[in-house]
Design a protein around this motif. Structure first.
Motif, PDB file in Angstrom:
ATOM      1  N   LYS A   7       0.831  -1.205   0.000  1.00  0.00           N
ATOM      2  CA  LYS A   7       0.000   0.000   0.000  1.00  0.00           C
ATOM      3  C   LYS A   7       0.868   1.258   0.000  1.00  0.00           C
ATOM      4  N   GLN A   8       1.904   1.273   0.834  1.00  0.00           N
ATOM      5  CA  GLN A   8       2.829   2.411   0.850  1.00  0.00           C
ATOM      6  C   GLN A   8       3.560   2.508  -0.488  1.00  0.00           C
ATOM      7  N   GLY A   9       3.903   1.353  -1.042  1.00  0.00           N
ATOM      8  CA  GLY A   9       4.621   1.309  -2.310  1.00  0.00           C
ATOM      9  C   GLY A   9       3.800   1.832  -3.475  1.00  0.00           C
ATOM     10  N   ALA A  10       2.479   1.644  -3.413  1.00  0.00           N
ATOM     11  CA  ALA A  10       1.611   2.139  -4.488  1.00  0.00           C
ATOM     12  C   ALA A  10       1.728   3.660  -4.598  1.00  0.00           C
ATOM     13  N   ALA A  11       1.811   4.333  -3.453  1.00  0.00           N
ATOM     14  CA  ALA A  11       1.946   5.791  -3.465  1.00  0.00           C
ATOM     15  C   ALA A  11       3.310   6.211  -4.030  1.00  0.00           C
ATOM     16  N   VAL A  12       4.369   5.511  -3.627  1.00  0.00           N
ATOM     17  CA  VAL A  12       5.710   5.812  -4.148  1.00  0.00           C
ATOM     18  C   VAL A  12       5.734   5.552  -5.649  1.00  0.00           C
ATOM     19  N   TYR A  13       5.176   4.411  -6.060  1.00  0.00           N
ATOM     20  CA  TYR A  13       5.156   4.046  -7.473  1.00  0.00           C
ATOM     21  C   TYR A  13       4.438   5.120  -8.294  1.00  0.00           C
ATOM     22  N   THR A  14       3.288   5.548  -7.838  1.00  0.00           N
ATOM     23  CA  THR A  14       2.518   6.566  -8.558  1.00  0.00           C
ATOM     24  C   THR A  14       3.314   7.856  -8.705  1.00  0.00           C
ATOM     25  N   ALA A  15       4.010   8.238  -7.652  1.00  0.00           N
ATOM     26  CA  ALA A  15       4.753   9.501  -7.672  1.00  0.00           C
ATOM     27  C   ALA A  15       6.062   9.413  -8.458  1.00  0.00           C
ATOM     28  N   LYS A  16       6.727   8.242  -8.427  1.00  0.00           N
ATOM     29  CA  LYS A  16       8.089   8.211  -8.947  1.00  0.00           C
ATOM     30  C   LYS A  16       8.376   7.159 -10.012  1.00  0.00           C
TER      31      LYS A  16
END
Length: 176
Positions: A59-68
């Motif tokens: 879940k945390q990774g989804a936000a990082v993935y979307t941003a970067k």
């Protein structure tokens, strides 16, 4: 030795004392400080040796993935304009061209961590925090169906992840 080679050798020998003692160096490079070396000495072995502290969830990774990561690797790791990260499991054998993704090709989850930490995002390598790297790796592993959506990745759990191609990438010989 030919006459030409002998002349070249003699010329070089005659020049060396002047070059070594009389001329200034071209001042190329610099002495590297130990802290500069340490910032590049970040290798992670397949067994997890060298993994840093930190953790992350899909879940945390989804936000990082979307941003970067999304701009280069597409929605849900589908690829375009750059490499596809998801899918292809089981495609390395057979008549069709293989689909080399994190889920189909990479033998160790720790190697994925090492690569992401070192080289991603492409235009700003080595800018992700350890927590962000654990998180985005967890997200990519989850998208490939390798870990669950609530599994946290850290220095203890990441080396235990069994990648689908773990035994297909390197031929292993029994110990004798």
């Amino acid at each position: 030795m030919s006459m030409r080679d002998a002349c070249i050798s003699a010329s070089l020998l005659a020049f060396l004392p002047v070059a070594a003692f009389g001329a200034e160096s071209p001042k190329l490079g610099k002495i590297t400080a130990p802290e500069e070396i340490a910032s590049w000495d970040i290798s992670i072995s397949p067994n997890g040796a060298g993994l840093p502290p930190g953790s992350g969830t899909p879940k945390q990774g989804a936000a990082v993935y979307t941003a970067k990561c999304l701009a280069c690797h597409g929605q849900n790791g589908a690829g375009k304009p750059n490499d596809q990260l998801v899918g292809g499991i089981g495609s390395l054998t057979g008549d069709k061209p293989p689909v080399k993704t994190v889920g189909s090709y990479w033998p160790y989850a720790t190697t994925v961590f090492d690569y992401v930490r070192r080289a991603m995002p492409y235009n700003e390598s080595k800018t992700l925090t350890n927590d962000e790297v654990y998180a985005v790796v967890a997200y990519i592993l989850q998208l490939n169906g390798i870990i669950g959506e609530n599994d946290a990745m850290n220095a203890q759990t990441l080396p235990k992840v069994q990648m689908p191609n773990r035994d297909g990438f390197i031929i292993r010989f029994p110990d004798k």
